[in-house]
Design a protein around this motif. Structure first.
Motif, PDB file in Angstrom:
ATOM      1  N   ARG A  45       7.740  33.254 -27.556  1.00  0.00           N
ATOM      2  CA  ARG A  45       9.122  33.512 -27.937  1.00  0.00           C
ATOM      3  C   ARG A  45      10.031  32.775 -26.982  1.00  0.00           C
ATOM      4  NH1 ARG A  45      10.315  39.721 -28.135  1.00  0.00           N
ATOM      5  NH2 ARG A  45      12.356  38.824 -27.811  1.00  0.00           N
ATOM      6  N   SER A  46      11.015  32.160 -27.535  1.00  0.00           N
ATOM      7  CA  SER A  46      11.990  31.508 -26.675  1.00  0.00           C
ATOM      8  C   SER A  46      12.952  32.568 -26.146  1.00  0.00           C
ATOM      9  CB  SER A  46      12.750  30.428 -27.437  1.00  0.00           C
ATOM     10  OG  SER A  46      13.435  31.005 -28.515  1.00  0.00           O
ATOM     11  N   MET A  47      13.493  32.300 -24.994  1.00  0.00           N
ATOM     12  CA  MET A  47      14.443  33.235 -24.391  1.00  0.00           C
ATOM     13  C   MET A  47      15.717  33.262 -25.241  1.00  0.00           C
ATOM     14  SD  MET A  47      13.077  34.618 -21.795  1.00  0.00           S
ATOM     15  CE  MET A  47      14.455  35.293 -20.921  1.00  0.00           C
ATOM     16  N   PRO A  48      16.278  34.454 -25.453  1.00  0.00           N
ATOM     17  CA  PRO A  48      17.512  34.519 -26.235  1.00  0.00           C
ATOM     18  C   PRO A  48      18.649  33.841 -25.484  1.00  0.00           C
ATOM     19  CG  PRO A  48      17.017  36.651 -25.285  1.00  0.00           C
ATOM     20  CD  PRO A  48      15.845  35.747 -24.989  1.00  0.00           C
ATOM     21  N   VAL A  49      19.462  33.156 -26.225  1.00  0.00           N
ATOM     22  CA  VAL A  49      20.593  32.466 -25.633  1.00  0.00           C
ATOM     23  C   VAL A  49      21.810  33.373 -25.782  1.00  0.00           C
ATOM     24  CG1 VAL A  49      22.057  30.420 -25.759  1.00  0.00           C
ATOM     25  CG2 VAL A  49      19.617  30.234 -26.212  1.00  0.00           C
ATOM     26  N   MET A  50      22.374  33.753 -24.652  1.00  0.00           N
ATOM     27  CA  MET A  50      23.537  34.622 -24.658  1.00  0.00           C
ATOM     28  C   MET A  50      24.779  33.740 -24.658  1.00  0.00           C
ATOM     29  SD  MET A  50      22.195  37.581 -24.681  1.00  0.00           S
ATOM     30  CE  MET A  50      23.375  38.770 -24.147  1.00  0.00           C
ATOM     31  N   LYS A  51      25.184  33.339 -25.827  1.00  0.00           N
ATOM     32  CA  LYS A  51      26.327  32.452 -25.944  1.00  0.00           C
ATOM     33  C   LYS A  51      27.330  33.081 -26.899  1.00  0.00           C
ATOM     34  CE  LYS A  51      27.137  27.594 -25.929  1.00  0.00           C
ATOM     35  NZ  LYS A  51      26.602  26.277 -26.068  1.00  0.00           N
ATOM     36  N   ASN A  52      28.574  32.914 -26.570  1.00  0.00           N
ATOM     37  CA  ASN A  52      29.636  33.458 -27.394  1.00  0.00           C
ATOM     38  C   ASN A  52      29.816  32.591 -28.631  1.00  0.00           C
ATOM     39  OD1 ASN A  52      31.864  34.717 -28.404  1.00  0.00           O
ATOM     40  ND2 ASN A  52      33.230  34.210 -26.721  1.00  0.00           N
ATOM     41  N   VAL A  53      29.832  33.224 -29.794  1.00  0.00           N
ATOM     42  CA  VAL A  53      29.985  32.469 -31.036  1.00  0.00           C
ATOM     43  C   VAL A  53      31.390  31.894 -31.164  1.00  0.00           C
ATOM     44  CG1 VAL A  53      28.203  33.713 -32.290  1.00  0.00           C
ATOM     45  CG2 VAL A  53      30.526  34.560 -32.336  1.00  0.00           C
ATOM     46  N   ASN A  54      32.353  32.486 -30.469  1.00  0.00           N
ATOM     47  CA  ASN A  54      33.734  32.029 -30.551  1.00  0.00           C
ATOM     48  C   ASN A  54      34.127  31.161 -29.368  1.00  0.00           C
ATOM     49  OD1 ASN A  54      34.355  33.332 -32.979  1.00  0.00           O
ATOM     50  ND2 ASN A  54      34.585  35.260 -31.905  1.00  0.00           N
ATOM     51  N   GLU A  55      33.155  30.610 -28.657  1.00  0.00           N
ATOM     52  CA  GLU A  55      33.487  29.805 -27.484  1.00  0.00           C
ATOM     53  C   GLU A  55      34.314  28.597 -27.919  1.00  0.00           C
ATOM     54  OE1 GLU A  55      31.357  27.702 -23.663  1.00  0.00           O
ATOM     55  OE2 GLU A  55      30.222  28.990 -24.977  1.00  0.00           O
ATOM     56  N   GLY A  56      35.436  28.420 -27.263  1.00  0.00           N
ATOM     57  CA  GLY A  56      36.320  27.306 -27.595  1.00  0.00           C
ATOM     58  C   GLY A  56      37.283  27.619 -28.715  1.00  0.00           C
ATOM     59  N   GLY A  58      40.165  30.310 -30.505  1.00  0.00           N
ATOM     60  CA  GLY A  58      41.176  31.298 -30.132  1.00  0.00           C
ATOM     61  C   GLY A  58      42.301  30.663 -29.338  1.00  0.00           C
ATOM     62  N   ILE A  59      43.425  31.316 -29.377  1.00  0.00           N
ATOM     63  CA  ILE A  59      44.620  30.748 -28.754  1.00  0.00           C
ATOM     64  C   ILE A  59      44.525  30.714 -27.224  1.00  0.00           C
ATOM     65  CG2 ILE A  59      45.902  32.908 -28.706  1.00  0.00           C
ATOM     66  CD1 ILE A  59      48.362  31.233 -29.585  1.00  0.00           C
ATOM     67  N   PHE A  60      43.808  31.672 -26.627  1.00  0.00           N
ATOM     68  CA  PHE A  60      43.717  31.722 -25.174  1.00  0.00           C
ATOM     69  C   PHE A  60      42.467  31.041 -24.619  1.00  0.00           C
ATOM     70  CE2 PHE A  60      46.392  35.403 -26.245  1.00  0.00           C
ATOM     71  CZ  PHE A  60      47.502  35.093 -25.479  1.00  0.00           C
ATOM     72  N   LEU A  63      42.904  28.243 -21.867  1.00  0.00           N
ATOM     73  CA  LEU A  63      43.338  28.832 -20.596  1.00  0.00           C
ATOM     74  C   LEU A  63      42.165  29.512 -19.883  1.00  0.00           C
ATOM     75  CD1 LEU A  63      45.727  29.544 -18.727  1.00  0.00           C
ATOM     76  CD2 LEU A  63      45.958  31.653 -20.045  1.00  0.00           C
ATOM     77  N   VAL A  64      41.339  30.222 -20.647  1.00  0.00           N
ATOM     78  CA  VAL A  64      40.181  30.914 -20.073  1.00  0.00           C
ATOM     79  C   VAL A  64      39.180  29.901 -19.528  1.00  0.00           C
ATOM     80  CG1 VAL A  64      38.195  32.380 -20.668  1.00  0.00           C
ATOM     81  CG2 VAL A  64      40.462  32.968 -21.504  1.00  0.00           C
ATOM     82  N   VAL A  65      38.949  28.813 -20.239  1.00  0.00           N
ATOM     83  CA  VAL A  65      37.999  27.790 -19.785  1.00  0.00           C
ATOM     84  C   VAL A  65      38.498  27.119 -18.508  1.00  0.00           C
ATOM     85  CG1 VAL A  65      36.944  25.573 -20.389  1.00  0.00           C
ATOM     86  CG2 VAL A  65      37.021  27.410 -22.077  1.00  0.00           C
ATOM     87  N   VAL A  66      39.778  26.807 -18.441  1.00  0.00           N
ATOM     88  CA  VAL A  66      40.339  26.193 -17.234  1.00  0.00           C
ATOM     89  C   VAL A  66      40.230  27.159 -16.052  1.00  0.00           C
ATOM     90  CG1 VAL A  66      42.499  25.395 -16.162  1.00  0.00           C
ATOM     91  CG2 VAL A  66      41.869  24.598 -18.440  1.00  0.00           C
ATOM     92  N   ALA A  67      40.548  28.427 -16.267  1.00  0.00           N
ATOM     93  CA  ALA A  67      40.449  29.417 -15.190  1.00  0.00           C
ATOM     94  C   ALA A  67      39.004  29.542 -14.700  1.00  0.00           C
ATOM     95  CB  ALA A  67      40.968  30.767 -15.677  1.00  0.00           C
ATOM     96  N   ARG A  68      38.055  29.527 -15.609  1.00  0.00           N
ATOM     97  CA  ARG A  68      36.642  29.618 -15.224  1.00  0.00           C
ATOM     98  C   ARG A  68      36.221  28.410 -14.401  1.00  0.00           C
ATOM     99  NH1 ARG A  68      33.129  30.123 -20.201  1.00  0.00           N
ATOM    100  NH2 ARG A  68      33.629  27.921 -20.356  1.00  0.00           N
ATOM    101  N   ASP A  69      36.700  27.225 -14.782  1.00  0.00           N
ATOM    102  CA  ASP A  69      36.353  26.018 -14.043  1.00  0.00           C
ATOM    103  C   ASP A  69      37.013  25.988 -12.660  1.00  0.00           C
ATOM    104  OD1 ASP A  69      34.806  25.211 -16.160  1.00  0.00           O
ATOM    105  OD2 ASP A  69      36.329  23.840 -16.993  1.00  0.00           O
ATOM    106  N   VAL A  70      38.218  26.528 -12.545  1.00  0.00           N
ATOM    107  CA  VAL A  70      38.949  26.498 -11.273  1.00  0.00           C
ATOM    108  C   VAL A  70      38.353  27.491 -10.267  1.00  0.00           C
ATOM    109  CG1 VAL A  70      41.183  27.032 -10.189  1.00  0.00           C
ATOM    110  CG2 VAL A  70      41.089  25.626 -12.252  1.00  0.00           C
ATOM    111  N   ILE A  71      38.132  28.739 -10.686  1.00  0.00           N
ATOM    112  CA  ILE A  71      37.675  29.746  -9.725  1.00  0.00           C
ATOM    113  C   ILE A  71      36.160  29.879  -9.641  1.00  0.00           C
ATOM    114  CG2 ILE A  71      39.799  31.058  -9.947  1.00  0.00           C
ATOM    115  CD1 ILE A  71      38.319  33.102 -11.610  1.00  0.00           C
ATOM    116  N   GLY A  72      35.447  29.239 -10.508  1.00  0.00           N
ATOM    117  CA  GLY A  72      33.988  29.307 -10.477  1.00  0.00           C
ATOM    118  C   GLY A  72      33.460  30.361 -11.438  1.00  0.00           C
ATOM    119  N   LYS A 118      38.242  36.969 -30.862  1.00  0.00           N
ATOM    120  CA  LYS A 118      39.081  36.179 -31.770  1.00  0.00           C
ATOM    121  C   LYS A 118      40.214  35.460 -31.049  1.00  0.00           C
ATOM    122  CE  LYS A 118      38.256  39.003 -35.874  1.00  0.00           C
ATOM    123  NZ  LYS A 118      38.851  39.972 -36.817  1.00  0.00           N
ATOM    124  N   LEU A 119      40.774  36.118 -30.034  1.00  0.00           N
ATOM    125  CA  LEU A 119      41.882  35.528 -29.300  1.00  0.00           C
ATOM    126  C   LEU A 119      41.426  34.502 -28.269  1.00  0.00           C
ATOM    127  CD1 LEU A 119      44.145  38.650 -28.777  1.00  0.00           C
ATOM    128  CD2 LEU A 119      44.578  36.698 -30.265  1.00  0.00           C
TER     129      LEU A 119
END
Length: 123
Positions: A45-56, A58-60, A63-72, A118-119
């Protein structure tokens, strides 16, 4: 087993008796050749991939991706976990004040998660 009838009488290609065909050295060899336990490997069995289906999405999300890249990623996930816990506490206190039961509270928390996806807050 082949059987034929000829002028000399009934003849057969079987030589031996029924009583000795399942006993003796042949039987012991047969028993030893058959494994007592059959090993079956675990399915791969392959390991389950915990990925958000809505990645990228939504309106925010940008901003969330930039914040994640800036603070780690590690620190970002810690802050996000604290924010989600705080929001769940606010929902719980709201449900207590209006007299909603645990099932309704859980439904509101799930709705908040769906709205956050969604947002783009969970990007």
């Amino acid at each position: 087993m082949a059987t034929s009838i000829s002028a000399a009488g009934l003849s057969s290609s079987f030589h031996g008796s029924w009583g000795t065909s399942t006993h003796g050295e042949d039987y012991l060899m047969l028993v030893r050749s058959v494994p007592t336990r059959i090993r079956v490997g675990k399915p791969i069995r392959s390991m389950p991939v915990m990925k958000n289906v809505n990645e990228g999405k939504g309106i925010f999300a940008p901003l969330v991706v930039v914040a994640r890249d800036v603070i780690g990623k590690k620190r970002f996930n810690q802050l996000r976990g604290k924010a989600i816990a705080l929001h769940s506490q606010v929902i719980t206190e709201f449900c207590k004040s209006i007299g909603a039961d645990a099932k309704q509270r859980q439904g509101l928390i799930r709705l908040a998660k769906k709205n956050g996806e969604k947002l783009g807050f969970l990007a």
